[in-house]
Design a protein around this motif. Sequence first.
Motif, mmCIF file in Angstrom:
data_model
loop_
_atom_site.group_PDB
_atom_site.id
_atom_site.type_symbol
_atom_site.label_atom_id
_atom_site.label_comp_id
_atom_site.label_asym_id
_atom_site.label_seq_id
_atom_site.Cartn_x
_atom_site.Cartn_y
_atom_site.Cartn_z
ATOM 1 N N GLU A 255 -4.914 -1.320 -19.470
ATOM 2 C CA GLU A 255 -3.918 -2.384 -19.577
ATOM 3 C C GLU A 255 -2.590 -1.922 -20.173
ATOM 4 O O GLU A 255 -1.984 -2.613 -20.980
ATOM 5 C CB GLU A 255 -4.508 -3.563 -20.347
ATOM 6 C CG GLU A 255 -5.744 -4.127 -19.686
ATOM 7 C CD GLU A 255 -6.441 -5.208 -20.500
ATOM 8 O OE1 GLU A 255 -5.871 -5.680 -21.507
ATOM 9 O OE2 GLU A 255 -7.560 -5.576 -20.123
ATOM 10 N N CYS A 256 -2.140 -0.749 -19.757
ATOM 11 C CA CYS A 256 -0.887 -0.206 -20.287
ATOM 12 C C CYS A 256 0.350 -0.798 -19.613
ATOM 13 O O CYS A 256 1.434 -0.759 -20.169
ATOM 14 C CB CYS A 256 -0.875 1.315 -20.167
ATOM 15 S SG CYS A 256 -0.829 1.948 -18.476
ATOM 16 N N GLY A 257 0.196 -1.312 -18.382
ATOM 17 C CA GLY A 257 1.317 -1.921 -17.673
ATOM 18 C C GLY A 257 2.180 -0.961 -16.889
ATOM 19 O O GLY A 257 3.165 -1.382 -16.276
ATOM 20 N N THR A 258 1.846 0.316 -16.870
ATOM 21 C CA THR A 258 2.646 1.290 -16.135
ATOM 22 C C THR A 258 2.703 0.928 -14.652
ATOM 23 O O THR A 258 3.756 0.994 -14.035
ATOM 24 C CB THR A 258 2.073 2.711 -16.309
ATOM 25 O OG1 THR A 258 2.105 3.039 -17.693
ATOM 26 C CG2 THR A 258 2.876 3.735 -15.527
ATOM 27 N N CYS A 259 1.578 0.539 -14.103
ATOM 28 C CA CYS A 259 1.521 0.200 -12.673
ATOM 29 C C CYS A 259 2.495 -0.926 -12.335
ATOM 30 O O CYS A 259 3.222 -0.855 -11.346
ATOM 31 C CB CYS A 259 0.100 -0.177 -12.263
ATOM 32 S SG CYS A 259 -0.629 -1.540 -13.211
ATOM 33 N N ALA A 260 2.508 -1.960 -13.155
ATOM 34 C CA ALA A 260 3.389 -3.099 -12.911
ATOM 35 C C ALA A 260 4.859 -2.703 -13.005
ATOM 36 O O ALA A 260 5.691 -3.188 -12.242
ATOM 37 C CB ALA A 260 3.081 -4.223 -13.891
ATOM 38 N N SER A 261 5.162 -1.791 -13.901
ATOM 39 C CA SER A 261 6.563 -1.399 -14.091
ATOM 40 C C SER A 261 7.101 -0.545 -12.954
ATOM 41 O O SER A 261 8.309 -0.493 -12.749
ATOM 42 C CB SER A 261 6.747 -0.685 -15.428
ATOM 43 O OG SER A 261 6.122 0.582 -15.418
ATOM 44 N N VAL A 262 6.226 0.143 -12.209
ATOM 45 C CA VAL A 262 6.699 1.008 -11.128
ATOM 46 C C VAL A 262 6.536 0.391 -9.737
ATOM 47 O O VAL A 262 7.051 0.930 -8.766
ATOM 48 C CB VAL A 262 6.016 2.394 -11.144
ATOM 49 C CG1 VAL A 262 6.303 3.131 -12.440
ATOM 50 C CG2 VAL A 262 4.532 2.288 -10.879
ATOM 51 N N VAL B 176 -11.995 0.571 -15.837
ATOM 52 C CA VAL B 176 -11.292 1.801 -16.201
ATOM 53 C C VAL B 176 -9.896 1.509 -16.768
ATOM 54 O O VAL B 176 -9.408 2.225 -17.638
ATOM 55 C CB VAL B 176 -11.183 2.743 -14.972
ATOM 56 C CG1 VAL B 176 -10.423 4.006 -15.310
ATOM 57 C CG2 VAL B 176 -12.566 3.069 -14.427
ATOM 58 N N CYS B 177 -9.282 0.446 -16.303
ATOM 59 C CA CYS B 177 -7.916 0.083 -16.702
ATOM 60 C C CYS B 177 -7.796 -0.069 -18.215
ATOM 61 O O CYS B 177 -8.635 -0.687 -18.863
ATOM 62 C CB CYS B 177 -7.519 -1.222 -16.020
ATOM 63 S SG CYS B 177 -5.873 -1.812 -16.431
ATOM 64 N N SER C 261 0.803 -1.233 0.000
ATOM 65 C CA SER C 261 0.000 0.000 0.000
ATOM 66 C C SER C 261 0.833 1.278 0.000
ATOM 67 O O SER C 261 0.509 2.250 0.672
ATOM 68 C CB SER C 261 -0.975 -0.010 1.189
ATOM 69 O OG SER C 261 -1.897 -1.070 1.070
ATOM 70 N N CYS C 262 1.882 1.282 -0.804
ATOM 71 C CA CYS C 262 2.731 2.476 -0.895
ATOM 72 C C CYS C 262 2.105 3.563 -1.759
ATOM 73 O O CYS C 262 2.432 4.736 -1.627
ATOM 74 C CB CYS C 262 4.119 2.106 -1.405
ATOM 75 S SG CYS C 262 4.178 1.586 -3.135
ATOM 76 N N GLY C 263 1.231 3.160 -2.701
ATOM 77 C CA GLY C 263 0.545 4.126 -3.551
ATOM 78 C C GLY C 263 1.290 4.538 -4.805
ATOM 79 O O GLY C 263 0.784 5.350 -5.574
ATOM 80 N N THR C 264 2.460 3.984 -5.028
ATOM 81 C CA THR C 264 3.235 4.342 -6.217
ATOM 82 C C THR C 264 2.448 4.076 -7.494
ATOM 83 O O THR C 264 2.411 4.918 -8.393
ATOM 84 C CB THR C 264 4.566 3.567 -6.249
ATOM 85 O OG1 THR C 264 5.305 3.879 -5.072
ATOM 86 C CG2 THR C 264 5.386 3.927 -7.473
ATOM 87 N N CYS C 265 1.797 2.952 -7.566
ATOM 88 C CA CYS C 265 1.049 2.587 -8.766
ATOM 89 C C CYS C 265 -0.101 3.554 -9.038
ATOM 90 O O CYS C 265 -0.324 3.964 -10.180
ATOM 91 C CB CYS C 265 0.513 1.164 -8.655
ATOM 92 S SG CYS C 265 -0.572 0.879 -7.231
ATOM 93 N N ALA C 266 -0.811 3.931 -7.997
ATOM 94 C CA ALA C 266 -1.959 4.836 -8.160
ATOM 95 C C ALA C 266 -1.511 6.188 -8.701
ATOM 96 O O ALA C 266 -2.184 6.778 -9.546
ATOM 97 C CB ALA C 266 -2.689 5.002 -6.836
ATOM 98 N N GLY C 267 -0.380 6.659 -8.237
ATOM 99 C CA GLY C 267 0.133 7.945 -8.682
ATOM 100 C C GLY C 267 0.596 7.950 -10.121
ATOM 101 O O GLY C 267 0.625 8.992 -10.773
ATOM 102 N N PRO D 142 -2.238 6.387 -15.656
ATOM 103 C CA PRO D 142 -2.684 7.499 -16.509
ATOM 104 C C PRO D 142 -4.205 7.687 -16.558
ATOM 105 O O PRO D 142 -4.680 8.744 -16.953
ATOM 106 C CB PRO D 142 -2.133 7.141 -17.887
ATOM 107 C CG PRO D 142 -2.015 5.662 -17.870
ATOM 108 C CD PRO D 142 -1.664 5.305 -16.442
ATOM 109 N N VAL D 143 -4.966 6.658 -16.156
ATOM 110 C CA VAL D 143 -6.423 6.768 -16.209
ATOM 111 C C VAL D 143 -7.072 6.695 -14.822
ATOM 112 O O VAL D 143 -8.282 6.539 -14.702
ATOM 113 C CB VAL D 143 -7.036 5.692 -17.143
ATOM 114 C CG1 VAL D 143 -6.622 5.943 -18.590
ATOM 115 C CG2 VAL D 143 -6.666 4.291 -16.694
ATOM 116 N N GLU D 144 -6.258 6.780 -13.790
ATOM 117 C CA GLU D 144 -6.727 6.764 -12.393
ATOM 118 C C GLU D 144 -7.610 5.556 -12.098
ATOM 119 O O GLU D 144 -8.664 5.665 -11.470
ATOM 120 C CB GLU D 144 -7.442 8.071 -12.069
ATOM 121 C CG GLU D 144 -6.532 9.267 -12.203
ATOM 122 C CD GLU D 144 -7.209 10.598 -11.912
ATOM 123 O OE1 GLU D 144 -8.405 10.624 -11.566
ATOM 124 O OE2 GLU D 144 -6.523 11.631 -12.025
ATOM 125 N N ALA D 145 -7.142 4.373 -12.524
ATOM 126 C CA ALA D 145 -7.897 3.132 -12.332
ATOM 127 C C ALA D 145 -7.561 2.436 -11.022
ATOM 128 O O ALA D 145 -8.152 1.412 -10.706
ATOM 129 C CB ALA D 145 -7.631 2.185 -13.492
#
Length: 56
Positions: A40-47, A37-38, A11-17, A20-23
């Motif tokens: 599926e860009c994968g940005t969350c997984a990469s960070v 809403v997702c 629950s660090c919140g890095t992914c939410a920040g 790009p679509v606030e999913a």
Amino acid sequence: MAYVITDECVSCGTCAGECPVEAIAEGDSHYEINQDVCVECGTCASVCPTEAITEE
């Protein structure tokens, strides 16, 4: 392919920040991805520092 956040989430919140679509929002036990809403860009997984986000 949809992304999910596993119990490894701290629950660090890095992914939410970075989403790009606030999913991503804080859930009861960890952050959760709104699949409607997702894009599926994968940005969350990469960070994610704990690699808690995986493809379903």
